[in-house]
Write a protein that holds these residues in place. Structure first.
Motif, short mmCIF file in Angstrom:
data_model
loop_
_atom_site.label_atom_id
_atom_site.label_comp_id
_atom_site.label_asym_id
_atom_site.label_seq_id
_atom_site.Cartn_x
_atom_site.Cartn_y
_atom_site.Cartn_z
N ALA A 75 0.67 -1.38 -0.13
CA ALA A 75 -0.11 -0.06 -0.08
C ALA A 75 0.76 1.37 -0.06
CB ALA A 75 -0.80 0.27 1.32
N GLY A 76 2.05 1.36 -0.25
CA GLY A 76 3.10 2.28 -0.41
C GLY A 76 2.67 3.23 -1.74
N GLY A 77 1.97 2.68 -2.55
CA GLY A 77 1.85 3.69 -3.68
C GLY A 77 3.00 3.86 -4.76
N HIS A 78 3.83 2.89 -4.62
CA HIS A 78 5.01 2.85 -5.36
C HIS A 78 4.77 1.55 -6.48
CE1 HIS A 78 7.49 5.43 -3.05
NE2 HIS A 78 7.05 4.88 -1.98
N ALA A 79 5.31 1.83 -7.68
CA ALA A 79 5.30 0.85 -8.58
C ALA A 79 5.89 -0.51 -8.21
CB ALA A 79 5.95 1.09 -9.90
N ALA A 80 5.27 -1.55 -8.53
CA ALA A 80 6.07 -2.89 -8.28
C ALA A 80 7.37 -3.17 -9.02
CB ALA A 80 5.13 -3.96 -8.77
N GLY A 81 8.29 -3.66 -8.32
CA GLY A 81 9.36 -3.98 -8.77
C GLY A 81 9.60 -5.19 -9.66
N GLY A 82 10.62 -5.20 -10.53
CA GLY A 82 10.83 -6.22 -11.28
C GLY A 82 11.39 -7.32 -10.45
N ALA A 83 11.44 -8.64 -11.01
CA ALA A 83 12.05 -9.91 -10.27
C ALA A 83 13.51 -9.44 -9.79
CB ALA A 83 12.01 -11.02 -11.17
N GLU A 84 14.04 -10.26 -8.74
CA GLU A 84 15.59 -9.78 -8.40
C GLU A 84 16.11 -10.85 -9.20
OE1 GLU A 84 15.98 -10.54 -4.20
OE2 GLU A 84 14.35 -9.23 -3.71
N PRO A 85 17.46 -10.46 -9.66
CA PRO A 85 18.19 -11.14 -10.41
C PRO A 85 18.88 -12.24 -9.54
CG PRO A 85 19.33 -9.16 -10.04
CD PRO A 85 17.88 -9.00 -9.18
N GLY A 86 19.24 -13.62 -10.31
CA GLY A 86 19.43 -14.73 -9.79
C GLY A 86 18.56 -15.31 -8.88
N GLY A 87 17.33 -15.21 -8.75
CA GLY A 87 16.40 -15.88 -8.34
C GLY A 87 15.97 -17.07 -9.04
N VAL A 88 15.33 -18.19 -8.25
CA VAL A 88 14.86 -19.43 -8.90
C VAL A 88 13.79 -19.34 -9.47
CG1 VAL A 88 14.34 -21.72 -7.95
CG2 VAL A 88 16.12 -20.48 -6.83
N THR A 89 13.63 -19.79 -10.79
CA THR A 89 12.45 -19.82 -11.51
C THR A 89 11.63 -21.05 -11.30
OG1 THR A 89 13.55 -21.11 -13.39
CG2 THR A 89 13.48 -18.77 -13.57
N ALA A 90 10.20 -20.84 -11.41
CA ALA A 90 9.37 -21.97 -11.16
C ALA A 90 9.27 -23.31 -12.16
CB ALA A 90 8.07 -21.51 -10.72
N VAL A 91 9.50 -24.48 -11.79
CA VAL A 91 9.55 -25.38 -12.64
C VAL A 91 8.35 -26.28 -12.56
CG1 VAL A 91 10.66 -27.15 -13.43
CG2 VAL A 91 11.88 -25.49 -12.78
N ARG A 92 7.53 -26.45 -13.42
CA ARG A 92 6.22 -27.47 -13.25
C ARG A 92 6.70 -28.94 -13.12
NH1 ARG A 92 0.92 -26.83 -16.87
NH2 ARG A 92 -0.37 -28.34 -15.82
N GLU A 93 5.95 -29.56 -12.52
CA GLU A 93 6.27 -30.84 -12.16
C GLU A 93 5.39 -31.57 -13.11
OE1 GLU A 93 5.96 -33.46 -8.63
OE2 GLU A 93 6.96 -31.68 -7.71
N GLU A 94 6.05 -32.60 -13.45
CA GLU A 94 5.38 -33.72 -14.75
C GLU A 94 4.99 -34.62 -14.04
OE1 GLU A 94 6.66 -33.93 -18.58
OE2 GLU A 94 7.58 -31.84 -18.82
N ARG A 95 3.55 -35.18 -14.42
CA ARG A 95 3.16 -36.47 -13.74
C ARG A 95 3.08 -37.44 -14.75
NH1 ARG A 95 -1.49 -34.15 -9.63
NH2 ARG A 95 -0.26 -32.64 -8.98
#
Length: 95
Positions: A75-95
């Motif tokens: 609720a700070g009124g600031h624009a949302a920032g982008g993803a942080e560099p070096g983060g872990v991307t989500a991987v979908r699990e296969e069934r």
């Protein structure tokens, strides 16, 4: 403007304390009393009185925030920032 006033007053008090210390009958104790009596205590009082509108405004803002319930994390009124560099991307699990 307040900073300029404080700096000027501090300079004057410093010169007064120096004169009290270097006078023929002066002492370091007299210089310390001048620094405290004419410098530190009046400056602290000045800062307290001059800062009261800012404290009042901050208290009013906090009370308004509490009344409206806008304590949400984004609720700070600031624009949302982008993803942080070096983060872990989500991987979908296969069934």
């Amino acid at each position: 403007m307040l900073i300029v006033v404080l700096l000027a007053w501090g300079y004057v008090v410093l010169l007064m304390a120096l004169a009290a210390a270097l006078a023929p009958d002066g002492s370091a104790w007299a210089a310390l009393r001048v620094l405290l009596g004419y410098g530190l205590l009046p400056m602290a009082l000045f800062i307290y009185i001059a800062g009261s509108p800012l404290r009042r405004k901050a208290a009013r803002r906090a009370a308004q925030r509490a009344a409206t319930g806008s304590a949400a994390p984004d609720a700070g009124g600031h624009a949302a920032g982008g993803a942080e560099p070096g983060g872990v991307t989500a991987v979908r699990e296969e069934r």
